[in-house]
Scaffold this active site. Structure first.
Site, PDB file in Angstrom:
ATOM      1  N   PHE A 157       1.987   4.163  -2.766  1.00  0.00           N
ATOM      2  CA  PHE A 157       2.176   4.942  -4.003  1.00  0.00           C
ATOM      3  C   PHE A 157       2.262   6.447  -3.758  1.00  0.00           C
ATOM      4  CE2 PHE A 157      -2.424   5.443  -3.485  1.00  0.00           C
ATOM      5  CZ  PHE A 157      -2.600   6.772  -3.851  1.00  0.00           C
ATOM      6  N   LYS A 181      10.487  -2.991  -1.471  1.00  0.00           N
ATOM      7  CA  LYS A 181       9.496  -3.086  -2.555  1.00  0.00           C
ATOM      8  C   LYS A 181       8.768  -1.760  -2.691  1.00  0.00           C
ATOM      9  CE  LYS A 181       5.184  -4.427  -2.748  1.00  0.00           C
ATOM     10  NZ  LYS A 181       4.710  -3.477  -3.770  1.00  0.00           N
ATOM     11  N   LYS A 185       2.416   0.871  -8.230  1.00  0.00           N
ATOM     12  CA  LYS A 185       1.800   1.995  -8.950  1.00  0.00           C
ATOM     13  C   LYS A 185       2.808   3.112  -9.219  1.00  0.00           C
ATOM     14  CE  LYS A 185      -2.726   1.006  -7.061  1.00  0.00           C
ATOM     15  NZ  LYS A 185      -3.463   1.086  -5.799  1.00  0.00           N
ATOM     16  N   THR A 256      -0.236   3.210   8.854  1.00  0.00           N
ATOM     17  CA  THR A 256      -1.391   2.889   8.007  1.00  0.00           C
ATOM     18  C   THR A 256      -2.268   4.118   7.727  1.00  0.00           C
ATOM     19  OG1 THR A 256      -2.767   2.200   9.842  1.00  0.00           O
ATOM     20  CG2 THR A 256      -1.300   0.533   8.943  1.00  0.00           C
ATOM     21  N   CYS A 289      -1.286  10.869   3.815  1.00  0.00           N
ATOM     22  CA  CYS A 289      -1.729  10.298   5.087  1.00  0.00           C
ATOM     23  C   CYS A 289      -1.945  11.412   6.111  1.00  0.00           C
ATOM     24  CB  CYS A 289      -0.716   9.300   5.602  1.00  0.00           C
ATOM     25  SG  CYS A 289       0.841  10.075   5.998  1.00  0.00           S
TER      26      CYS A 289
HETATM   27  P1  NAD Z   1      -1.783  -0.174  -0.102  1.00  0.00           P
HETATM   28  O1  NAD Z   1      -2.042  -0.715   1.245  1.00  0.00           O
HETATM   29  O2  NAD Z   1      -2.724  -0.508  -1.193  1.00  0.00           O
HETATM   30  O3  NAD Z   1      -0.339  -0.646  -0.629  1.00  0.00           O
HETATM   31  C1  NAD Z   1       0.801  -0.516   0.196  1.00  0.00           C
HETATM   32  C2  NAD Z   1       1.774  -1.642  -0.152  1.00  0.00           C
HETATM   33  O4  NAD Z   1       1.179  -2.891   0.187  1.00  0.00           O
HETATM   34  C3  NAD Z   1       2.111  -1.689  -1.643  1.00  0.00           C
HETATM   35  O5  NAD Z   1       3.492  -1.916  -1.779  1.00  0.00           O
HETATM   36  C4  NAD Z   1       1.304  -2.865  -2.152  1.00  0.00           C
HETATM   37  O6  NAD Z   1       1.926  -3.551  -3.215  1.00  0.00           O
HETATM   38  C5  NAD Z   1       1.182  -3.760  -0.939  1.00  0.00           C
HETATM   39  N1  NAD Z   1      -0.074  -4.539  -0.939  1.00  0.00           N
HETATM   40  C6  NAD Z   1      -1.298  -4.098  -1.356  1.00  0.00           C
HETATM   41  N2  NAD Z   1      -2.214  -5.069  -1.204  1.00  0.00           N
HETATM   42  C7  NAD Z   1      -1.568  -6.129  -0.678  1.00  0.00           C
HETATM   43  C8  NAD Z   1      -1.978  -7.432  -0.291  1.00  0.00           C
HETATM   44  N3  NAD Z   1      -3.229  -7.832  -0.445  1.00  0.00           N
HETATM   45  N4  NAD Z   1      -1.056  -8.269   0.223  1.00  0.00           N
HETATM   46  C9  NAD Z   1       0.237  -7.877   0.373  1.00  0.00           C
HETATM   47  N5  NAD Z   1       0.664  -6.658   0.004  1.00  0.00           N
HETATM   48  C10 NAD Z   1      -0.203  -5.784  -0.503  1.00  0.00           C
HETATM   49  O7  NAD Z   1      -1.628   1.411   0.069  1.00  0.00           O
HETATM   50  P2  NAD Z   1      -1.520   2.510  -1.056  1.00  0.00           P
HETATM   51  O8  NAD Z   1      -2.845   2.668  -1.715  1.00  0.00           O
HETATM   52  O9  NAD Z   1      -0.326   2.280  -1.893  1.00  0.00           O
HETATM   53  O10 NAD Z   1      -1.207   3.808  -0.167  1.00  0.00           O
HETATM   54  C11 NAD Z   1      -2.189   4.615   0.414  1.00  0.00           C
HETATM   55  C12 NAD Z   1      -2.378   4.298   1.874  1.00  0.00           C
HETATM   56  O11 NAD Z   1      -1.163   4.477   2.577  1.00  0.00           O
HETATM   57  C13 NAD Z   1      -3.372   5.230   2.561  1.00  0.00           C
HETATM   58  O12 NAD Z   1      -4.193   4.471   3.399  1.00  0.00           O
HETATM   59  C14 NAD Z   1      -2.502   6.167   3.353  1.00  0.00           C
HETATM   60  O13 NAD Z   1      -3.120   6.755   4.476  1.00  0.00           O
HETATM   61  C15 NAD Z   1      -1.401   5.245   3.757  1.00  0.00           C
HETATM   62  N6  NAD Z   1      -0.212   5.977   4.132  1.00  0.00           N
HETATM   63  C16 NAD Z   1       0.053   6.077   5.472  1.00  0.00           C
HETATM   64  C17 NAD Z   1       1.141   6.798   5.910  1.00  0.00           C
HETATM   65  C18 NAD Z   1       1.418   6.941   7.374  1.00  0.00           C
HETATM   66  O14 NAD Z   1       2.447   7.483   7.726  1.00  0.00           O
HETATM   67  N7  NAD Z   1       0.549   6.480   8.253  1.00  0.00           N
HETATM   68  C19 NAD Z   1       1.990   7.424   4.971  1.00  0.00           C
HETATM   69  C20 NAD Z   1       1.693   7.291   3.614  1.00  0.00           C
HETATM   70  C21 NAD Z   1       0.583   6.561   3.211  1.00  0.00           C
END
Ligand code: NAD
Length: 493
Positions: A157, A181, A185, A256, A289
């Protein structure tokens, strides 16, 4: 928002095979504006069958798109780049309304997305293979790159535009098709982008959007037609996606979570460091991130830095970012606000010194957390071990640079790290010894430009090839190496 207002709120459709299609799912979620709770749109948790239909459309489109000349593909991206520039402001408004980040940061994010399109538009150069004309008598070897097929993308998000743009422009430039996808949010931005891809001339089925949650993800992970998964999100989900995707024989890149350490040395320019670390810690409400969520400050400058940093944090304005361009907007959801307050409570209980309490004076409407500063944080505290993803910063006093580097290296997350100093020797020590993939020197948020890879280390990344840069070309292509003999005898008579 009144019920009359909510009745007019639209439920977003999926974009499959060049058509807007309503999901049949009965699981429909509200997408609130995190600044005020007003409903921006609704989003369906699409089904596995709907995802499979998008994958089938992408597979059909691959047959022709993969044969389209690389110049034509690049031209569509050039056109898209112009359209994104034209609509930059409107795209920024969409991001602010669904994500809560202030308009200037939202527009900067659009700029980051555009940069990725420009990178992908240089695909004729990037896709070139290589060859050796004389590996044996009359034998030459040539390396050709080919697209891999249908690719899958799963987004978070916090950057509704930038992260999808790490994925689809390069994937399609290389001749692949994609099913993407967005985060449930922040699902609005990519649907608007689709209109622009159509205007730019992207053929039906090349880029498909399926809105939803785990069902969409699981279909992408298990459907054998999908050849690769690009994931950005939290560490736990990233582990699952990596394990499950590779178990299904796909190439997976999973970017991540993070806990980024910033080191401030005695010879740093304090005023400049305060401005930049403030933005690193509290910009985008700490929902980056690359957020600088831990600051390690050398003893000699600690009192001065902490006093000035705290003073500056107290002066940050906060409010409904859809009304005004406040420095600090909300966090994404009520649960994220409550989770952050729980961490603040845990930090206090564990014995950290709460210098600035972000729970104080937050408005009733919206999901706000004010800038929060902890001092005297130790490595057994959850405010250090966990990624809070909110405007909360840990400050730790250190005796010197090696102690700071050792402190940072003890964390299992290692996306980025910054150093503030005037010393070349310190910069070299930092670069050689810190365990992190993206380093900043006298910078608060060292997110690399699109032409370089986004290179988190340790548990901040699962996979081999990172997003962006040359890695993205490698990730979205596979090769044929042709060894051929062309006998020259008849010309030598
Ligand atoms: P999230 O892991 O909750 O969601 C990411 C995606 O995974 C979404 O599309 C969501 O629908 C899906 N998802 C969530 N739970 C799931 C499940 N149980 N099974 C399958 N799919 C699922 O992450 P978020 O809250 O949207 O984003 C924030 C996170 O992303 C933070 O940890 C941040 O550090 C990380 N992030 C990392 C980078 C990077 O480059 N390393 C960049 C941006 C964001």
């Amino acid at each position: 928002m009144s019920s009359a207002d909510t009745a007019s709120v639209k439920t977003l459709k999926n974009w499959i095979g060049g058509e807007w299609v309503s999901s049949t799912s009965t699981d429909i979620q509200d997408v609130p504006n995190p600044s005020n709770g007003g409903i921006v749109s609704r989003v369906a948790m699409s089904t596995r069958d709907e995802t499979a239909a998008a994958i089938a459309n992408a597979a059909e489109a691959f047959k022709t798109w993969s044969k389209v000349s690389v110049i034509k593909r690049a031209k569509i991206l050039f056109k898209l780049e112009q359209l994104l520039e034209r609509d930059k402001d409107e795209l920024g408004d969409i991001i602010t309304a669904e994500n809560g980040k202030p308009h200037n940061e939202a527009v900067a994010e659009v700029g980051r997305g555009i940069e990725n399109v420009m990178h992908a538009a240089s695909i004729p150069n990037l896709l070139m293979g290589d060859s050796l004309p004389t590996v044996a008598t009359d034998v030459e070897v040539t390396n050709y790159r080919y697209p891999i097929g249908v690719t899958g993308a799963i987004c978070p998000f916090n950057f509704p535009m930038m992260v999808p743009f790490w994925m689809f422009p390069m994937a399609i430039a290389c001749g692949n098709t994609m099913v993407l996808k967005p985060s449930e949010k922040t699902p609005n931005l990519m649907n608007k982008v689709i209109d622009l891809t159509v205007e730019a001339g992207l053929p039906a089925g090349v880029l498909n959007i399926v809105q939803g949650g785990p069902d969409v993800v699981n279909e992408l992970l298990e459907n054998p037609t999908v050849k690769s998964i690009s994931f950005v999100g939290s560490e736990g989900v990233g582990r699952y996606v990596y394990e499950h995707g590779t178990a299904n024989f796909k190439r997976v890149q999973a970017l991540t979570g993070a806990k980024n350490h910033t080191i401030v040395l005695n010879d740093a320019d304090v005023a400049d460091t305060v401005t930049k670390t403030l933005s690193g810690a509290f910009g985008s409400s700490g929902e980056r991130c690359m957020a600088g969520s831990v600051i390690l400050v050398e003893d000699g400058v600690a009192d001065e830095f902490i006093a000035k940093f705290t003073e500056a944090a107290k002066g940050i304005d906060m409010g409904d970012t859809t009304e005004e361009n406040y420095y600090l907007g909300p966090v994404i959801r009520k649960q994220n606000q409550e989770r952050t307050f729980k961490y603040i409570e845990e930090g206090v209980k564990a014995g950290a010194e709460l210098v600035l309490d972000g729970r104080e004076g937050v408005p009733e409407d919206g999901y706000f957390v004010r800038p929060t500063i902890f001092e005297r944080v130790t490595q057994d505290m959850s405010i250090w071990t966990d990624e809070i993803f909110a405007p909360v910063v840990d400050i730790v006093r250190v005796k010197d640079l090696p102690e700071a580097v050792a402190f940072a290296n003890a964390h299992h997350l290692a996306n980025g790290s910054c150093l503030f100093t005037d010393s070349a020797a310190s910069i070299r020590y930092f670069r050689e010894n810190i365990d992190a993939g993206m380093l900043g020197v006298n910078l608060g948020v060292p997110a690399p430009v699109a032409y370089f890879s986004f290179s988190g280390w340790k548990d901040s990344f699962f996979g081999d090839l990172h997003a962006n840069g040359k890695d993205s070309v490698e990730f979205y292509t596979h090769r044929k190496v042709v060894t051929a003999q062309y006998k020259q005898g008849r010309f030598n008579k």
